[in-house]
Design an enzyme around this catalytic site. Structure first.
Site, short mmCIF file in Angstrom:
data_model
loop_
_atom_site.label_atom_id
_atom_site.label_comp_id
_atom_site.label_asym_id
_atom_site.label_seq_id
_atom_site.Cartn_x
_atom_site.Cartn_y
_atom_site.Cartn_z
N ASP B 7 0.84 -1.20 0.00
CA ASP B 7 0.00 0.00 0.00
C ASP B 7 0.88 1.26 0.00
O ASP B 7 2.03 1.21 0.44
CB ASP B 7 -0.86 -0.05 1.28
CG ASP B 7 -1.79 1.14 1.41
OD1 ASP B 7 -2.28 1.64 0.37
OD2 ASP B 7 -2.02 1.57 2.55
N ASP B 9 -0.41 4.99 0.90
CA ASP B 9 -0.75 5.92 1.98
C ASP B 9 -0.74 5.24 3.35
O ASP B 9 -1.45 4.26 3.57
CB ASP B 9 -2.14 6.53 1.74
CG ASP B 9 -2.19 7.29 0.42
OD1 ASP B 9 -1.27 8.07 0.16
OD2 ASP B 9 -3.15 7.08 -0.34
N ASP B 133 -2.27 -0.52 5.97
CA ASP B 133 -2.62 -0.01 7.31
C ASP B 133 -4.13 -0.03 7.57
O ASP B 133 -4.56 0.29 8.67
CB ASP B 133 -2.08 1.42 7.51
CG ASP B 133 -2.67 2.41 6.52
OD1 ASP B 133 -2.87 2.04 5.34
OD2 ASP B 133 -2.94 3.56 6.91
#
Lengths: 173, 173
Positions: B7, B9, B133
């Site tokens: 990922d 961000d 996240d």
């Protein structure tokens, strides 16, 4: 309910016709689509493939592609019945990203952002079906590949073919 | 060799720090990152979450995010050893697409376009590991999810955690 990955260029958007349109606009000569059958995608135009390939980098090329016949109706019906994703190898042409999003918004307003995938290699995409016109995308696919017929792929064998969106509907609806 | 989906961000790009930076620039108040721990991603700022969320639509927000510590070195080593893809749920913020590509080009020039995926839902992504996240991305993942610790996810349990890129390297290198 099946998961279906649908390619954009050459499947939803008519790339061959767009090459013909842009060529006619630039050179004043309308190439017969039948003369492109069996040739690689950027060949068959008298000005040469480098010129044709340069169209891919021009503003508006992706934004104004014609929609392939029956695509809107069948894709809408597929969305109602299946788990559908639009998967486009757009990353090679960064300027196409926003044009492709705008094109989808205009012609397929029912497709939400959750359902759109812009990638490079499609090897990371997992689905039950992949509808695509390019062997390089279909060959590593673990589900059932469906080769959408385009002028450049008519001589390729070994794949189940769909020759139109009507045929896609017959298989998946 | 494993396939790894990484990922952007909150994993490669420091979203929390960027909120703090933009907030300080706009309101002249520097929020302590420790005060954000355990809160949803856009909460914890006195001006309210709608203001924070509006940063996501401002030009430059994605382009200027700080790189998370040790990320460049470890991602480079992962690329040398594994089959790595950068997978970002960028489609919700169309203006971020080009900014994210430019950010990757600046900080991770070794990542080719074939390896970048911008999507909405990540349910279509197939890999051995996913480093992310957000629970919404990890929960439907069929491989081994690795939750990259961020202020907003510290209270979530049930996932194997990586607290830093150093820890990612210890597991995957």
């Amino acid at each position: 309910m099946a998961r279906i990955a649908i390619d954009m260029d050459g499947v939803m958007a008519d790339t061959s016709q767009q090459y013909i349109n842009w060529y006619a606009n630039r050179y004043g000569q309308t190439i017969d689509i039948n003369s492109l059958v069996g040739l690689p995608e950027t060949e068959g135009f008298p000005a040469g493939k480098d010129v044709i390939r340069s169209f891919l980098y021009e503003p508006g090329f992706f934004r104004t592609k014609p929609v392939i016949k029956d695509c809107q109706e069948v894709v809408k019906a597929l969305f109602d019945k299946h788990d559908v994703f639009i998967v486009s190898a757009a990353m090679e042409f960064p300027q196409s990203l926003v044009e492709k999003l705008d094109w989808l918004k205009e012609h397929f307003p029912f497709i939400g952002w959750e359902r759109i995938v812009f990638c490079g290699s499609k090897t990371i995409v997992h689905a039950d079906y992949m509808i695509d016109d390019h062997v390089k995308n279909l060959q590593s696919f673990k589900g059932e590949p469906l080769m959408f017929t385009a002028p450049h792929n008519v001589n390729i064998s070994g794949y189940k073919r769909v020759n139109s969106w009507e045929e896609v509907g017959q298989i998946l609806l």
